[in-house]
Scaffold this motif. Structure first.
Motif, mmCIF file in Angstrom:
data_model
loop_
_atom_site.group_PDB
_atom_site.id
_atom_site.type_symbol
_atom_site.label_atom_id
_atom_site.label_comp_id
_atom_site.label_asym_id
_atom_site.label_seq_id
_atom_site.Cartn_x
_atom_site.Cartn_y
_atom_site.Cartn_z
ATOM 1 N N LEU A 157 4.601 6.306 -14.185
ATOM 2 C CA LEU A 157 4.219 7.681 -13.850
ATOM 3 C C LEU A 157 3.547 7.748 -12.477
ATOM 4 O O LEU A 157 3.762 8.700 -11.710
ATOM 5 C CB LEU A 157 3.274 8.233 -14.921
ATOM 6 C CG LEU A 157 3.885 8.481 -16.300
ATOM 7 C CD1 LEU A 157 2.813 8.947 -17.274
ATOM 8 C CD2 LEU A 157 5.008 9.518 -16.225
ATOM 9 N N ALA A 158 2.735 6.756 -12.169
ATOM 10 C CA ALA A 158 2.077 6.738 -10.859
ATOM 11 C C ALA A 158 3.105 6.733 -9.737
ATOM 12 O O ALA A 158 2.991 7.480 -8.757
ATOM 13 C CB ALA A 158 1.155 5.524 -10.762
ATOM 14 N N ASP A 159 4.135 5.895 -9.878
ATOM 15 C CA ASP A 159 5.183 5.830 -8.854
ATOM 16 C C ASP A 159 6.034 7.092 -8.853
ATOM 17 O O ASP A 159 6.450 7.571 -7.788
ATOM 18 C CB ASP A 159 6.074 4.612 -9.086
ATOM 19 C CG ASP A 159 5.423 3.320 -8.595
ATOM 20 O OD1 ASP A 159 4.505 3.395 -7.764
ATOM 21 O OD2 ASP A 159 5.831 2.239 -9.052
ATOM 22 N N ARG A 160 6.311 7.627 -10.045
ATOM 23 C CA ARG A 160 7.165 8.812 -10.137
ATOM 24 C C ARG A 160 6.553 9.988 -9.391
ATOM 25 O O ARG A 160 7.259 10.761 -8.742
ATOM 26 C CB ARG A 160 7.389 9.179 -11.609
ATOM 27 C CG ARG A 160 8.386 10.308 -11.831
ATOM 28 C CD ARG A 160 8.599 10.527 -13.317
ATOM 29 N NE ARG A 160 9.029 9.285 -13.969
ATOM 30 C CZ ARG A 160 8.931 9.038 -15.266
ATOM 31 N NH1 ARG A 160 8.415 9.956 -16.080
ATOM 32 N NH2 ARG A 160 9.357 7.903 -15.764
ATOM 33 N N TYR A 161 5.245 10.143 -9.495
ATOM 34 C CA TYR A 161 4.588 11.314 -8.912
ATOM 35 C C TYR A 161 3.731 10.983 -7.685
ATOM 36 O O TYR A 161 3.099 11.878 -7.135
ATOM 37 C CB TYR A 161 3.723 12.002 -9.974
ATOM 38 C CG TYR A 161 4.550 12.612 -11.067
ATOM 39 C CD1 TYR A 161 5.219 13.828 -10.876
ATOM 40 C CD2 TYR A 161 4.705 11.969 -12.287
ATOM 41 C CE1 TYR A 161 6.002 14.376 -11.875
ATOM 42 C CE2 TYR A 161 5.485 12.522 -13.299
ATOM 43 C CZ TYR A 161 6.127 13.719 -13.084
ATOM 44 O OH TYR A 161 6.911 14.272 -14.071
ATOM 45 N N ARG A 162 3.733 9.707 -7.275
ATOM 46 C CA ARG A 162 2.882 9.289 -6.160
ATOM 47 C C ARG A 162 1.462 9.836 -6.361
ATOM 48 O O ARG A 162 0.930 10.568 -5.531
ATOM 49 C CB ARG A 162 3.464 9.753 -4.823
ATOM 50 C CG ARG A 162 4.652 8.928 -4.352
ATOM 51 C CD ARG A 162 5.154 9.370 -2.994
ATOM 52 N NE ARG A 162 4.111 9.314 -1.966
ATOM 53 C CZ ARG A 162 4.255 9.712 -0.712
ATOM 54 N NH1 ARG A 162 5.423 10.221 -0.336
ATOM 55 N NH2 ARG A 162 3.267 9.622 0.155
ATOM 56 N N PRO A 190 10.891 1.014 -8.135
ATOM 57 C CA PRO A 190 11.442 2.143 -7.372
ATOM 58 C C PRO A 190 11.409 1.878 -5.876
ATOM 59 O O PRO A 190 10.581 1.107 -5.374
ATOM 60 C CB PRO A 190 10.497 3.288 -7.744
ATOM 61 C CG PRO A 190 9.220 2.623 -8.109
ATOM 62 C CD PRO A 190 9.581 1.324 -8.738
ATOM 63 N N GLN A 191 12.336 2.492 -5.172
ATOM 64 C CA GLN A 191 12.322 2.439 -3.709
ATOM 65 C C GLN A 191 11.182 3.313 -3.190
ATOM 66 O O GLN A 191 11.050 4.453 -3.610
ATOM 67 C CB GLN A 191 13.660 2.933 -3.144
ATOM 68 C CG GLN A 191 14.841 2.027 -3.484
ATOM 69 C CD GLN A 191 14.737 0.666 -2.843
ATOM 70 O OE1 GLN A 191 14.379 0.547 -1.659
ATOM 71 N NE2 GLN A 191 15.044 -0.376 -3.595
ATOM 72 N N LYS A 192 10.383 2.798 -2.293
ATOM 73 C CA LYS A 192 9.230 3.541 -1.776
ATOM 74 C C LYS A 192 9.386 3.724 -0.264
ATOM 75 O O LYS A 192 8.902 2.916 0.535
ATOM 76 C CB LYS A 192 7.937 2.811 -2.116
ATOM 77 C CG LYS A 192 7.737 2.660 -3.626
ATOM 78 C CD LYS A 192 6.417 1.990 -3.973
ATOM 79 C CE LYS A 192 6.260 1.881 -5.475
ATOM 80 N NZ LYS A 192 4.973 1.253 -5.870
ATOM 81 N N ASP A 193 10.096 4.802 0.086
ATOM 82 C CA ASP A 193 10.370 5.026 1.497
ATOM 83 C C ASP A 193 9.180 5.612 2.253
ATOM 84 O O ASP A 193 9.276 5.937 3.426
ATOM 85 C CB ASP A 193 11.593 5.934 1.672
ATOM 86 C CG ASP A 193 11.438 7.263 0.947
ATOM 87 O OD1 ASP A 193 10.340 7.534 0.408
ATOM 88 O OD2 ASP A 193 12.422 8.022 0.908
ATOM 89 N N TRP A 194 8.045 5.712 1.554
ATOM 90 C CA TRP A 194 6.815 6.209 2.170
ATOM 91 C C TRP A 194 5.829 5.079 2.460
ATOM 92 O O TRP A 194 4.842 5.260 3.178
ATOM 93 C CB TRP A 194 6.144 7.212 1.232
ATOM 94 C CG TRP A 194 5.990 6.693 -0.172
ATOM 95 C CD1 TRP A 194 6.827 6.923 -1.219
ATOM 96 C CD2 TRP A 194 4.959 5.813 -0.667
ATOM 97 N NE1 TRP A 194 6.383 6.249 -2.344
ATOM 98 C CE2 TRP A 194 5.234 5.570 -2.034
ATOM 99 C CE3 TRP A 194 3.824 5.238 -0.098
ATOM 100 C CZ2 TRP A 194 4.428 4.758 -2.831
ATOM 101 C CZ3 TRP A 194 3.013 4.427 -0.886
ATOM 102 C CH2 TRP A 194 3.322 4.193 -2.239
ATOM 103 N N ALA A 195 6.087 3.885 1.903
ATOM 104 C CA ALA A 195 5.095 2.808 1.941
ATOM 105 C C ALA A 195 4.901 2.276 3.363
ATOM 106 O O ALA A 195 5.822 2.267 4.192
ATOM 107 C CB ALA A 195 5.513 1.682 1.017
ATOM 108 N N LEU A 196 3.695 1.805 3.628
ATOM 109 C CA LEU A 196 3.351 1.217 4.930
ATOM 110 C C LEU A 196 3.690 -0.263 4.899
ATOM 111 O O LEU A 196 2.993 -1.063 4.266
ATOM 112 C CB LEU A 196 1.864 1.421 5.221
ATOM 113 C CG LEU A 196 1.360 2.871 5.133
ATOM 114 C CD1 LEU A 196 -0.110 2.955 5.524
ATOM 115 C CD2 LEU A 196 2.196 3.805 6.002
#
Length: 352
Positions: A157-162, A190-196
């Motif tokens: 859920l954390a990843d689903r909703y950031r 999940p793919q995290k295209d926002w991650a640093l």
């Protein structure tokens, strides 16, 4: 293959986190959740993870923010006063839309209180807790098995909703020892295209909660509000003997598991009473609570505090049915017979 083991509730949370791919844990010791960092310190290095006992709760929540910002699955845990110290960081996580899991095995308060089980942190967990206009998903387990299962769900859920997800238990849920089926986790990260992730020849990525341009913060808060509205579909609850119930008791966590025996006692006396247990405290199962009120015509709320979830129940019911309340502030754990007596009193009062 799944295997069954006899473990503490706290250990079940740690095992669930590692199974879900958590590889970073930052924390600081406080009773009654110390089994979690103890387990993580021994086990995380064996699976290529990092355990770090920070110098304070404030440090640990900000370390969590840093690790989660890289896209890693990370967790912290504490108990009541320690969670209070983490609130600023949780607000930063929500404002920056960084997923993370925060475990609160709550103890009694206010202040230092004591190490007894308490549900006095309900408001803190469900109302954000820190500064600003934000929400966290809140999961409330009532068994060691749910500690394991809901921890895995919390990371998804954390990843689903950031967004940060809070697991709200208490001293009873953390210290109880029960059989737990350890189920393998097979989902792909999940793919995290926002991650640093450093300079990879890609467009710049920025994670922030500071918005100073005219109207910028207003727009960001409305964006977050829409996300919190989407979270409503994640509502979860359990119903126990509600089909023919003429009175339904609403309770969560540790007191709900005690109430199941209380209701069995009352059923033997001919009382048609059931239980509705919210598993998600946010989003709150308002529709289910209202249906329970319309169907039974009488609700009662039982909590290990002086009255917190009862406010959400009354908001959901909107006057459709009477809502009685019994609270047990921290300091002792009620027995099934004691709770059966209080529920029976409410039953008789409405039928006098």
């Amino acid at each position: 293959m799944a295997r069954r083991v006899l473990i503490k509730g706290n250990e079940a949370i740690a095992m669930g986190a590692i199974e879900a791919g958590c590889r970073f844990y930052f924390g600081y010791p406080i009773t009654p959740q110390n089994d979690i960092p103890e387990y993580m310190s021994a086990t995380l290095p064996k699976v290529g993870g990092v355990f770090l006992q920070a110098e304070s709760e404030v440090a640990s929540i900000n370390m969590l923010l840093g690790a989660s910002a890289t896209g890693a699955r990370a967790m912290t845990s504490s108990s009541s006063p320690g969670i209070s110290l983490k609130q600023e960081g949780i607000s930063y996580l929500a404002g920056s839309e960084i997923p993370a899991v925060v475990v609160n095995m709550s103890r009694s308060g206010p202040g230092l209180g004591g190490i007894h089980p308490s549900q006095g942190d309900y408001f803190q967990a469900t109302r954000g807790g820190g500064h600003g206009d934000y929400r966290t998903l809140v999961l409330a387990p009532s068994t060691a098995q749910e500690n394991y299962d809901l921890t895995i769900l919390a990371f998804d859920l954390a990843d689903r909703y950031r967004n940060p997800v809070v697991i709200l238990g208490d001293a009873l849920i953390g210290q109880i020892k029960e059989p737990v089926e350890l189920k393998p986790y097979h989902k792909k990260p999940p793919q995290k295209d926002w991650a640093l992730t450093g300079n990879e020849g890609r467009p710049q990525r920025i994670l922030k909660s500071l918005y100073l341009a005219d109207g910028e913060l207003t727009e960001q808060n409305w964006k977050l509000a829409k996300k919190y509205a989407r979270m409503a579909k994640e509502v979860r609850f359990e119903e126990y003997l509600t089909d023919d119930a003429e009175m339904i008791v609403a309770a969560f966590g540790s007191v709900a598991r005690i109430l199941k025996t209380s209701i069995d006692i009352l059923r033997e006396k001919g009382r048609k009473i059931g239980l509705l247990r919210p598993i998600t405290l946010y989003p709150f199962p308002s529709a289910a609570v209202r249906r329970a009120a319309e169907k039974s015509g009488h609700l009662m709320v039982v909590e290990l505090n002086t009255g917190q979830m009862v406010e959400d129940v009354r908001l959901a019911v909107e006057g459709v049915a009477p809502v009685d309340f019994y609270g047990r502030p921290p300091g002792s754990i009620p027995t099934p017979d004691e709770l059966a007596h209080e529920v029976d009193k409410a039953w008789k009062k409405r039928r006098a």
